[in-house]
Design a protein around this motif. Structure first.
Motif, mmCIF file in Angstrom:
data_model
loop_
_atom_site.group_PDB
_atom_site.id
_atom_site.type_symbol
_atom_site.label_atom_id
_atom_site.label_comp_id
_atom_site.label_asym_id
_atom_site.label_seq_id
_atom_site.Cartn_x
_atom_site.Cartn_y
_atom_site.Cartn_z
ATOM 1 N N SER A 1 -2.867 -14.945 1.220
ATOM 2 C CA SER A 1 -2.605 -14.501 -0.146
ATOM 3 C C SER A 1 -1.508 -15.354 -0.776
ATOM 4 N N GLY A 2 -1.241 -15.084 -2.033
ATOM 5 C CA GLY A 2 -0.144 -15.764 -2.718
ATOM 6 C C GLY A 2 1.095 -14.903 -2.821
ATOM 7 N N MET A 3 1.116 -13.804 -2.077
ATOM 8 C CA MET A 3 2.233 -12.861 -2.137
ATOM 9 C C MET A 3 3.336 -13.297 -1.178
ATOM 10 N N THR A 4 4.544 -13.364 -1.665
ATOM 11 C CA THR A 4 5.670 -13.762 -0.821
ATOM 12 C C THR A 4 5.927 -12.711 0.246
ATOM 13 N N ILE A 5 6.068 -13.154 1.480
ATOM 14 C CA ILE A 5 6.353 -12.228 2.570
ATOM 15 C C ILE A 5 7.784 -11.710 2.428
ATOM 16 N N ALA A 6 7.963 -10.421 2.632
ATOM 17 C CA ALA A 6 9.284 -9.794 2.461
ATOM 18 C C ALA A 6 9.293 -8.480 3.232
ATOM 19 N N PRO A 7 10.468 -7.980 3.570
ATOM 20 C CA PRO A 7 10.550 -6.686 4.248
ATOM 21 C C PRO A 7 9.805 -5.604 3.479
ATOM 22 N N GLY A 8 9.019 -4.810 4.199
ATOM 23 C CA GLY A 8 8.255 -3.736 3.583
ATOM 24 C C GLY A 8 6.811 -4.068 3.296
ATOM 25 N N VAL A 9 6.444 -5.357 3.264
ATOM 26 C CA VAL A 9 5.071 -5.751 2.954
ATOM 27 C C VAL A 9 4.119 -5.220 4.022
ATOM 28 N N GLN A 10 2.949 -4.801 3.566
ATOM 29 C CA GLN A 10 1.983 -4.202 4.477
ATOM 30 C C GLN A 10 0.573 -4.634 4.083
ATOM 31 N N ALA A 11 -0.307 -4.778 5.090
ATOM 32 C CA ALA A 11 -1.727 -5.056 4.848
ATOM 33 C C ALA A 11 -2.540 -3.848 5.281
ATOM 34 N N ARG A 12 -3.602 -3.538 4.528
ATOM 35 C CA ARG A 12 -4.463 -2.407 4.858
ATOM 36 C C ARG A 12 -5.936 -2.822 4.797
ATOM 37 N N PHE A 13 -6.707 -2.247 5.707
ATOM 38 C CA PHE A 13 -8.148 -2.497 5.740
ATOM 39 C C PHE A 13 -8.856 -1.286 5.146
ATOM 40 N N ILE A 14 -9.588 -1.532 4.044
ATOM 41 C CA ILE A 14 -10.300 -0.465 3.346
ATOM 42 C C ILE A 14 -11.789 -0.644 3.615
ATOM 43 N N LEU A 15 -12.399 0.352 4.235
ATOM 44 C CA LEU A 15 -13.813 0.250 4.589
ATOM 45 C C LEU A 15 -14.688 0.206 3.344
ATOM 46 N N GLN A 16 -14.465 1.116 2.445
ATOM 47 C CA GLN A 16 -15.159 1.161 1.154
ATOM 48 C C GLN A 16 -14.452 2.193 0.287
ATOM 49 N N GLU A 17 -14.607 2.023 -1.033
ATOM 50 C CA GLU A 17 -13.912 2.911 -1.951
ATOM 51 C C GLU A 17 -12.446 3.026 -1.532
ATOM 52 N N ASN A 18 -11.990 4.255 -1.216
ATOM 53 C CA ASN A 18 -10.594 4.443 -0.811
ATOM 54 C C ASN A 18 -10.461 4.829 0.653
ATOM 55 N N VAL A 19 -11.489 4.543 1.447
ATOM 56 C CA VAL A 19 -11.474 4.932 2.855
ATOM 57 C C VAL A 19 -10.694 3.894 3.652
ATOM 58 N N GLU A 20 -9.478 4.258 4.040
ATOM 59 C CA GLU A 20 -8.624 3.341 4.786
ATOM 60 C C GLU A 20 -8.884 3.477 6.281
ATOM 61 N N LYS A 21 -9.074 2.323 6.952
ATOM 62 C CA LYS A 21 -9.350 2.329 8.377
ATOM 63 C C LYS A 21 -8.235 1.691 9.203
ATOM 64 N N ALA A 22 -7.324 1.013 8.565
ATOM 65 C CA ALA A 22 -6.215 0.415 9.313
ATOM 66 C C ALA A 22 -5.113 0.018 8.353
ATOM 67 N N ARG A 23 -3.880 0.116 8.833
ATOM 68 C CA ARG A 23 -2.742 -0.427 8.091
ATOM 69 C C ARG A 23 -1.752 -0.983 9.103
ATOM 70 N N THR A 24 -1.187 -2.105 8.766
ATOM 71 C CA THR A 24 -0.213 -2.718 9.660
ATOM 72 C C THR A 24 1.138 -2.025 9.506
ATOM 73 N N GLN A 25 2.025 -2.269 10.451
ATOM 74 C CA GLN A 25 3.407 -1.845 10.280
ATOM 75 C C GLN A 25 4.020 -2.609 9.112
ATOM 76 N N SER A 26 4.917 -1.979 8.406
ATOM 77 C CA SER A 26 5.616 -2.685 7.338
ATOM 78 C C SER A 26 6.374 -3.874 7.928
ATOM 79 N N TRP A 27 6.363 -4.979 7.210
ATOM 80 C CA TRP A 27 7.016 -6.195 7.692
ATOM 81 C C TRP A 27 8.506 -5.943 7.876
ATOM 82 N N ASN A 28 8.974 -6.131 9.099
ATOM 83 C CA ASN A 28 10.395 -5.908 9.378
ATOM 84 C C ASN A 28 10.997 -7.053 10.161
ATOM 85 N N LYS A 29 10.338 -8.199 10.100
ATOM 86 C CA LYS A 29 10.821 -9.363 10.833
ATOM 87 C C LYS A 29 12.023 -9.987 10.134
#
Length: 519
Positions: free
Chosen positions: A491-519
């Motif tokens: 992506s073009g989004m700057t990595i920063a504390p708190g950033v998170q990625a989520r996998f959406i199966l369809q519509e609003n059905v979330e199947k995975a989310r990463t831990q918030s970036w804390n590196k």
């Protein structure tokens, strides 16, 4: 006397000259690297150009001769009239000149083209818009050996949405020099052993290491040289101090073919688009496992090694997605002034950046180096050359390489999601088990979005920072014997504390989310 109702001949000549002289020349491989493939120029153009360069003959005097007859329509070639004045007018005189074009895959005779052009690997398909135009000087009309090529161009038709008919796009038309054609011919399709690949790599100053070359050879097989060319042109940027870069793998496509402006289905978003849109040119992470053990035995004095546990070096995410170095020293390792340095990885010997820290026992150094996996901080003695000019001296200690967070399961499926940083940007990686063969159909309407906080709801992904799961790009440089196929999106989004990625199966059905970036 002024002319009325007609254009001055001088004006016409000026317009023609301006149009043809604006065509950029591609003189070498580095010029090819500068083009924005998959953004402005189809990657399939490289396949067509590779075929053409390896089909023609170039003698010791750099004279190009055809090995096929365009008047007979060989390989789908045919006459090009240049009616829109895309190219310079044909010279007048006794010698006959003609323009020809080749590359229309819909013509029956184009079936003579090799399979890698007609049926390219995923990601290099194109949309049958790219063409090669060449100008022939026929010294002996009717004799194939007399057909001398004195101009070669790489071009493409306008998109249908541009409403330009079948015209070629002058902005994305390039003259290909004989020198460049000769360089492409060095990537011979008949040579694919590892030694040959290494020689070609060294000849053109590529940064592909031996592991990457073996991977290219395994994946491309008898077309390994073509794979190396694609790796170098699409991923490695032209620079006098070229940094290692990785092959751009093919794009997995599906029948939906969403446009870059399309939003995920049924996900409303009323926010206005940012005035600054990110670049769509993507590059690919090559994450080849390397040895994590220390490679500097003998470089550090033994009496300092005994006190390594007294030094802590840690890389974290700094402002703007840059790498920050935190250091902490307990006890007195040395009475000399020290320096902190950042390296690309454990095996690198040239520091990306460094800073004198004197005898300070702790602190933070915000570097200007974008955050990437593998970065490593090291502590050195500082050496004074003259006056206040200092350089890196003996190494005292090195920290662990920077690692991305662990992957998370996509619930209910043999797949995983990982958030990682590439050049200071937030990226996502999908791990799909090889046995999960139907994943593209099951994930057809699935997408991954990036969020600035774990507290954001599904609809509040960052503007423009999302991608269809089936549009992730494969990373073929992971272990070929792995039980997972790996796909990535940058992506073009700057990595920063708190950033998170989520996998959406369809519509609003979330199947995975990463831990918030804390590196």
């Amino acid at each position: 006397m002024k002319l009325s109702g007609a254009t001055s001949p001088c004006v016409v000549l000026v317009l023609i000259f301006t149009s043809t002289s604006a065509i950029q020349k591609l003189r070498n491989i580095n010029d090819l690297k500068a083009l924005k493939f998959d953004q402005n120029v189809p990657s399939h153009s490289l396949l067509l150009l590779y075929w053409f360069a390896n089909t023609i003959d170039i003698d010791n005097n750099n004279v190009i001769r055809l090995t096929f007859d365009p008047n007979q329509g060989d390989y789908g070639s045919h006459h090009y009239g240049n009616y829109e004045r895309l190219l310079e007018p044909l010279p007048l005189g006794n010698i006959r000149y003609r323009y020809y074009t080749v590359g229309n895959l819909n013509q029956e005779s184009s079936s003579e083209l090799p399979s890698y052009v007609i049926h390219p690997r995923f990601g290099y398909e194109g949309r049958n818009r790219d063409r090669i135009i060449f100008r022939v000087r026929e010294q002996d009309v009717g004799r194939q050996t007399g057909q001398i090529v004195d101009r070669v161009y790489m071009t493409q038709h306008f998109q249908t949405s541009d409403n330009q008919g079948t015209r070629y796009d002058p902005v994305n038309t390039y003259q290909v020099t004989t020198r460049l054609l000769g360089q492409i011919r060095e990537f011979s399709v008949q040579e694919n052993d590892l030694i040959f690949l290494m020689n070609v790599r060294d000849r053109f100053g590529s940064n592909a290491d031996s592991t990457q070359l073996r991977y290219i050879k395994t994946y491309w097989g008898e077309l390994a040289c073509l794979g190396l060319l694609l790796f170098m042109v699409i991923q490695e940027k032209p620079s006098t101090n070229q940094q290692p870069s990785q092959e751009k793998p093919p794009t997995i496509r599906n029948n939906r073919q969403p446009s870059s402006t399309q939003k995920p289905p049924s996900i409303p978003n009323n926010r206005q688009q940012s005035s600054t849109r990110r670049s769509t040119h993507s590059d690919c992470v090559v994450n080849i496992p390397d040895s994590r053990h220390s490679a500097f035995t003998g470089m550090v004095a033994s009496h300092r090694l005994n006190q390594r546990e007294n030094v802590s070096l840690q890389i974290t995410t700094g402002p703007g997605g840059k790498a920050s170095i935190h250091w902490s020293i307990i006890g007195n390792l040395t009475d000399q002034s020290m320096m902190i340095a950042l390296y690309k990885h454990n095996m690198d010997v040239n520091a990306l950046t460094y800073k004198s820290i004197g005898n300070r026992k702790s602190g933070r150094y915000d570097t200007s180096v974008p955050l990437n996996e593998g970065l490593q901080a090291r502590l050195h003695i500082g050496e004074t050359l003259c006056c206040f000019w200092r350089r890196i001296g003996e190494e005292i200690h090195r920290g662990e390489e920077f690692e991305n967070p662990a992957l998370v399961n996509i619930r209910g499926y043999n797949a995983h999601l990982q958030l990682f940083a590439k050049n200071g940007k937030a990226c996502a990686r999908l791990y799909v088990k090889k046995s999960f063969t139907e994943w593209k159909s099951i994930f057809r309407n699935s997408w991954v979005g990036f969020y600035s906080s774990q507290y954001k709801d599904t609809k509040s992904y960052e503007w423009w920072q999302w991608q269809w799961a089936t549009e992730f790009k494969p990373n073929f440089f992971f272990d070929i014997f792995s039980e997972y196929d790996v796909y990535e999106y940058h992506s073009g989004m700057t990595i920063a504390p708190g950033v998170q990625a989520r996998f959406i199966l369809q519509e609003n059905v979330e199947k995975a989310r990463t831990q918030s970036w804390n590196k």
